[in-house]
Design a protein around this motif. Structure first.
Motif, PDB file in Angstrom:
ATOM      1  N   PHE A  26       0.829  -1.203   0.000  1.00 14.33           N
ATOM      2  CA  PHE A  26       0.000   0.000   0.000  1.00 14.33           C
ATOM      3  C   PHE A  26       0.868   1.259   0.000  1.00 14.33           C
ATOM      4  CE2 PHE A  26      -3.016   3.010   2.136  1.00 14.33           C
ATOM      5  CZ  PHE A  26      -4.001   2.979   1.160  1.00 14.33           C
ATOM      6  N   ASP A  27       1.919   1.245   0.786  1.00 12.07           N
ATOM      7  CA  ASP A  27       2.833   2.381   0.820  1.00 12.07           C
ATOM      8  C   ASP A  27       3.472   2.604  -0.541  1.00 12.07           C
ATOM      9  OD1 ASP A  27       4.421   4.412   2.390  1.00 12.07           O
ATOM     10  OD2 ASP A  27       6.065   3.132   1.708  1.00 12.07           O
ATOM     11  N   ALA A  28       3.770   1.520  -1.259  1.00  6.14           N
ATOM     12  CA  ALA A  28       4.451   1.634  -2.546  1.00  6.14           C
ATOM     13  C   ALA A  28       3.550   2.187  -3.644  1.00  6.14           C
ATOM     14  CB  ALA A  28       4.998   0.273  -2.966  1.00  6.14           C
ATOM     15  N   ILE A  29       2.232   2.000  -3.536  1.00  7.80           N
ATOM     16  CA  ILE A  29       1.346   2.379  -4.646  1.00  7.80           C
ATOM     17  C   ILE A  29       0.556   3.655  -4.386  1.00  7.80           C
ATOM     18  CG2 ILE A  29       1.110  -0.022  -5.385  1.00  7.80           C
ATOM     19  CD1 ILE A  29      -1.754   0.024  -4.216  1.00  7.80           C
ATOM     20  N   LEU A 210      -0.814  -7.367  -7.674  1.00  6.25           N
ATOM     21  CA  LEU A 210      -0.402  -6.036  -8.099  1.00  6.25           C
ATOM     22  C   LEU A 210       0.572  -6.070  -9.274  1.00  6.25           C
ATOM     23  CD1 LEU A 210       0.034  -4.082  -4.746  1.00  6.25           C
ATOM     24  CD2 LEU A 210      -1.728  -3.735  -6.488  1.00  6.25           C
ATOM     25  N   ASN A 211       1.472  -7.045  -9.298  1.00  7.87           N
ATOM     26  CA  ASN A 211       2.490  -7.102 -10.355  1.00  7.87           C
ATOM     27  C   ASN A 211       1.983  -7.678 -11.674  1.00  7.87           C
ATOM     28  OD1 ASN A 211       4.479  -6.049  -8.668  1.00  7.87           O
ATOM     29  ND2 ASN A 211       5.122  -8.075  -7.954  1.00  7.87           N
ATOM     30  N   ILE A 212       0.800  -8.286 -11.658  1.00  9.38           N
ATOM     31  CA  ILE A 212       0.359  -9.013 -12.852  1.00  9.38           C
ATOM     32  C   ILE A 212      -1.034  -8.634 -13.336  1.00  9.38           C
ATOM     33  CG2 ILE A 212       1.817 -11.008 -12.336  1.00  9.38           C
ATOM     34  CD1 ILE A 212      -0.627 -12.465 -11.235  1.00  9.38           C
ATOM     35  N   ILE A 213      -1.781  -7.867 -12.564  1.00 12.22           N
ATOM     36  CA  ILE A 213      -3.202  -7.682 -12.882  1.00 12.22           C
ATOM     37  C   ILE A 213      -3.419  -6.936 -14.185  1.00 12.22           C
ATOM     38  CG2 ILE A 213      -3.467  -5.581 -11.458  1.00 12.22           C
ATOM     39  CD1 ILE A 213      -6.301  -6.717 -10.743  1.00 12.22           C
ATOM     40  N   GLN A 214      -2.635  -5.896 -14.460  1.00 12.70           N
ATOM     41  CA  GLN A 214      -2.868  -5.123 -15.677  1.00 12.70           C
ATOM     42  C   GLN A 214      -2.610  -5.963 -16.926  1.00 12.70           C
ATOM     43  OE1 GLN A 214      -4.024  -1.669 -15.735  1.00 12.70           O
ATOM     44  NE2 GLN A 214      -4.578  -2.560 -17.706  1.00 12.70           N
ATOM     45  N   ALA A 236      -7.622   2.844   0.159  1.00 17.46           N
ATOM     46  CA  ALA A 236      -7.394   4.129  -0.510  1.00 17.46           C
ATOM     47  C   ALA A 236      -8.639   4.999  -0.453  1.00 17.46           C
ATOM     48  CB  ALA A 236      -6.965   3.890  -1.954  1.00 17.46           C
ATOM     49  N   LYS A 237      -9.806   4.392  -0.641  1.00 18.33           N
ATOM     50  CA  LYS A 237     -11.056   5.152  -0.559  1.00 18.33           C
ATOM     51  C   LYS A 237     -11.278   5.680   0.852  1.00 18.33           C
ATOM     52  CE  LYS A 237     -12.569   4.475  -4.806  1.00 18.33           C
ATOM     53  NZ  LYS A 237     -12.650   5.590  -5.771  1.00 18.33           N
ATOM     54  N   ALA A 238     -11.060   4.850   1.850  1.00 12.73           N
ATOM     55  CA  ALA A 238     -11.307   5.264   3.241  1.00 12.73           C
ATOM     56  C   ALA A 238     -10.374   6.385   3.675  1.00 12.73           C
ATOM     57  CB  ALA A 238     -11.160   4.052   4.167  1.00 12.73           C
ATOM     58  N   LEU A 239      -9.141   6.347   3.179  1.00 15.08           N
ATOM     59  CA  LEU A 239      -8.146   7.344   3.564  1.00 15.08           C
ATOM     60  C   LEU A 239      -8.081   8.515   2.598  1.00 15.08           C
ATOM     61  CD1 LEU A 239      -5.402   4.758   4.512  1.00 15.08           C
ATOM     62  CD2 LEU A 239      -6.485   6.334   6.129  1.00 15.08           C
ATOM     63  N   ASN A 240      -8.850   8.426   1.498  1.00 18.68           N
ATOM     64  CA  ASN A 240      -8.891   9.482   0.485  1.00 18.68           C
ATOM     65  C   ASN A 240      -7.490   9.777  -0.057  1.00 18.68           C
ATOM     66  OD1 ASN A 240     -10.177  11.350  -1.207  1.00 18.68           O
ATOM     67  ND2 ASN A 240      -9.879  13.026   0.259  1.00 18.68           N
ATOM     68  N   VAL A 241      -6.766   8.707  -0.409  1.00 23.26           N
ATOM     69  CA  VAL A 241      -5.435   8.867  -0.982  1.00 23.26           C
ATOM     70  C   VAL A 241      -5.446   8.407  -2.436  1.00 23.26           C
ATOM     71  CG1 VAL A 241      -4.259   8.635   1.220  1.00 23.26           C
ATOM     72  CG2 VAL A 241      -4.680   6.590  -0.156  1.00 23.26           C
ATOM     73  N   THR A 242      -4.459   8.855  -3.187  1.00 24.41           N
ATOM     74  CA  THR A 242      -4.368   8.592  -4.611  1.00 24.41           C
ATOM     75  C   THR A 242      -3.461   7.399  -4.886  1.00 24.41           C
ATOM     76  OG1 THR A 242      -4.647  10.945  -5.074  1.00 24.41           O
ATOM     77  CG2 THR A 242      -3.712   9.599  -6.844  1.00 24.41           C
ATOM     78  N   ILE A 243      -3.885   6.558  -5.817  1.00 24.83           N
ATOM     79  CA  ILE A 243      -3.033   5.471  -6.308  1.00 24.83           C
ATOM     80  C   ILE A 243      -2.104   6.042  -7.371  1.00 24.83           C
ATOM     81  CG2 ILE A 243      -2.961   3.204  -7.404  1.00 24.83           C
ATOM     82  CD1 ILE A 243      -4.284   3.123  -4.673  1.00 24.83           C
ATOM     83  N   GLU A 244      -0.797   5.958  -7.129  1.00 24.97           N
ATOM     84  CA  GLU A 244       0.172   6.558  -8.048  1.00 24.97           C
ATOM     85  C   GLU A 244       0.171   5.873  -9.412  1.00 24.97           C
ATOM     86  OE1 GLU A 244       4.067   6.588  -6.417  1.00 24.97           O
ATOM     87  OE2 GLU A 244       3.604   8.017  -4.838  1.00 24.97           O
ATOM     88  N   ASN A 245       0.256   4.573  -9.417  1.00 23.41           N
ATOM     89  CA  ASN A 245       0.377   3.805 -10.652  1.00 23.41           C
ATOM     90  C   ASN A 245      -0.997   3.610 -11.271  1.00 23.41           C
ATOM     91  OD1 ASN A 245       0.859   1.924 -12.671  1.00 23.41           O
ATOM     92  ND2 ASN A 245       2.358   0.779 -11.471  1.00 23.41           N
ATOM     93  N   LYS A 246      -1.182   4.080 -12.479  1.00 26.17           N
ATOM     94  CA  LYS A 246      -2.483   3.966 -13.143  1.00 26.17           C
ATOM     95  C   LYS A 246      -2.606   2.681 -13.955  1.00 26.17           C
ATOM     96  CE  LYS A 246      -3.500   7.939 -11.445  1.00 26.17           C
ATOM     97  NZ  LYS A 246      -4.339   7.983 -10.227  1.00 26.17           N
ATOM     98  N   ALA A 247      -1.642   1.788 -13.844  1.00 26.43           N
ATOM     99  CA  ALA A 247      -1.668   0.521 -14.588  1.00 26.43           C
ATOM    100  C   ALA A 247      -1.716  -0.656 -13.628  1.00 26.43           C
ATOM    101  CB  ALA A 247      -0.450   0.426 -15.501  1.00 26.43           C
ATOM    102  N   LEU A 248      -2.664  -0.587 -12.682  1.00 23.93           N
ATOM    103  CA  LEU A 248      -2.824  -1.658 -11.693  1.00 23.93           C
ATOM    104  C   LEU A 248      -4.226  -2.258 -11.764  1.00 23.93           C
ATOM    105  CD1 LEU A 248      -0.982  -0.031  -8.637  1.00 23.93           C
ATOM    106  CD2 LEU A 248      -0.166  -1.897 -10.082  1.00 23.93           C
TER     107      LEU A 248
END
Length: 254
Positions: A26-29, A210-214, A236-248
């Motif tokens: 989670f921290d990485a994405i 995470l590494n294979i889904i896209q 991410a929804k609960a914390l209202n944070v953004t997912i950096e990688n858009k290819a997940l």
């Protein structure tokens, strides 16, 4: 003026006997000022029987209270089967989540409820169900749990069904350590068995996507709902944070 952002505090309840990768992933994405900690769900020597899973609510409450005492403002729990089989039905799982949140005083995300919410997000009816490491009893229990959702289960397959592992003992011997190639092959075979499916739904957090889904979604042409990605989406929804990688995958892009 002091404009320093106060970090949000996330607490995680990890599954018994499981060195959990969720917080590191989670921290990485994500982008956002978040600090996190975790505790492991009791009791010690948990045997993963259905009887034991049906009696976990006091342990959920204790773990959640410990995390709140440490300062957690949102709590997530890993392991969908615990809320599935403790709650017994989809509405029962949601009610369990409400009771735990009431007991500890902060929002709680049960993994099983995160998956139910993600299913609702896709609004798909024809489902290819991948249960890679489940045995026959676990598959039957899981199918019973989701029956009230009135989904059309177009296929339901495991590693053993597909011949990827010779028997269930070989699966258990891996201790949830499966290669990306093994997971991808299982999902491909499940999709092939269900050509009319609108979604591949993967049960169990012991296979990571995470590494294979896209690449898999691009290859198969339909979305994949995996347990690990569903929990990341809900946090991410609960914390209202953004997912950096858009290819997940499609879910994390919503």
């Amino acid at each position: 003026m002091n404009t320093k952002t106060v970090a949000q505090k996330l607490g995680l309840i990890a599954a018994p006997g499981w060195f959990d990768p969720t917080l590191a992933e989670f921290d990485a994405i994500t982008e956002g000022d978040i600090v996190s900690t975790q505790t492991i769900l009791a009791p010690k020597d948990f045997d993963y029987s259905f009887d034991a899973m049906s009696q976990l609510e006091p342990h959920f409450n204790e773990a959640a209270r410990l995390l709140v005492q440490a300062g957690s403002e949102v709590i997530a729990q890993v392991g969908p089967v615990f809320s599935f089989f403790s709650g017994r039905t989809p509405e029962g799982a949601r009610e369990l989540q409400r009771r735990i949140a009431s007991a500890c005083g902060v929002p709680v995300i049960l993994h099983g409820v995160a998956i139910l919410d993600a299913l609702a997000q896709f609004n798909s009816q024809k489902i290819a169900l991948a249960c890679p490491y489940y045995d026959e009893e676990w598959k039957d229990k899981f199918l019973t749990f989701i029956a009230p959702l009135n989904l059309s289960i177009e296929a339901c397959q495991s590693f053993v069904d597909q011949g990827i592992f010779k028997d269930q003992h070989a699966v258990y011997d891996r201790h949830y350590q499966f290669s990306d190639d093994e997971i991808k092959q299982s999902i491909r075979l499940t999709r092939q068995a269900a050509p009319n499916a609108e979604l591949v739904f993967v049960a169990g957090a012991g296979v990571r996507f995470l590494n294979i889904i896209q690449d898999l979604e691009d290859e198969l042409g339909i979305p994949i709902l995996s347990a690990d990605v569903a929990l990341h989406w809900a946090m991410a929804k609960a914390l209202n944070v953004t997912i950096e990688n858009k290819a997940l995958g499609k879910l994390l892009a919503t």
